[in-house]
Design a protein around this motif. Sequence first.
Motif, short mmCIF file in Angstrom:
data_model
loop_
_atom_site.label_atom_id
_atom_site.label_comp_id
_atom_site.label_asym_id
_atom_site.label_seq_id
_atom_site.Cartn_x
_atom_site.Cartn_y
_atom_site.Cartn_z
N LYS A 10 5.71 -12.95 46.04
CA LYS A 10 6.78 -13.79 46.13
C LYS A 10 8.11 -13.95 44.99
O LYS A 10 9.10 -13.80 45.61
CB LYS A 10 5.96 -15.15 46.14
N ILE A 11 7.84 -13.85 43.77
CA ILE A 11 8.35 -14.19 42.38
C ILE A 11 9.20 -12.48 42.88
O ILE A 11 10.61 -12.32 42.98
CB ILE A 11 8.38 -13.37 41.26
N LYS A 12 8.56 -11.24 42.70
CA LYS A 12 9.38 -10.20 42.78
C LYS A 12 9.89 -10.16 44.39
O LYS A 12 10.85 -9.21 44.22
CB LYS A 12 7.60 -9.03 43.45
N GLU A 13 9.94 -10.33 45.72
CA GLU A 13 10.24 -10.67 46.38
C GLU A 13 11.65 -11.89 46.16
O GLU A 13 13.15 -11.16 46.72
CB GLU A 13 9.91 -10.64 47.51
N THR A 14 11.28 -12.52 45.65
CA THR A 14 12.80 -13.71 45.16
C THR A 14 13.92 -12.73 44.65
O THR A 14 14.87 -13.04 44.62
CB THR A 14 12.20 -14.69 44.84
N VAL A 15 13.41 -12.19 43.34
CA VAL A 15 14.33 -11.09 42.44
C VAL A 15 14.73 -10.12 42.97
O VAL A 15 16.10 -9.83 42.83
CB VAL A 15 13.56 -10.74 41.43
N MET A 16 14.15 -9.52 43.99
CA MET A 16 14.59 -8.27 44.64
C MET A 16 16.04 -8.85 45.29
O MET A 16 16.53 -8.38 45.93
CB MET A 16 14.01 -7.77 45.09
N SER A 17 16.00 -10.33 46.40
CA SER A 17 16.75 -10.62 46.84
C SER A 17 17.79 -11.04 45.81
O SER A 17 18.76 -10.28 46.71
CB SER A 17 16.20 -11.82 48.07
N GLY A 18 17.61 -11.61 45.52
CA GLY A 18 18.60 -11.72 44.14
C GLY A 18 19.40 -10.95 43.32
O GLY A 18 20.89 -10.82 44.06
#
Length: 64
Positions: free
Chosen positions: A29-37
């Motif tokens: 979830k953190i990886k997805e959030t960082v990549m989206s940002g």
Amino acid sequence: MVLLGALVNGACIIIGSILGRFLQHIPEKIKETVMSGIGLAVMVLGLQMGLKSDNFLVVILSIV
């Protein structure tokens, strides 16, 4: 002074590689959030630079 940017870039790559080696257990979830940002930031930067351009034909062809 000419190679300062290249040296800083190389140092950041090495530091990031070392950190990535030790921080392998980051939740998805953190990886997805960082990549989206990061993606959102790149899109905003591209839009800002595209709107500042005087040659809109080049911008439109780049998008296509």
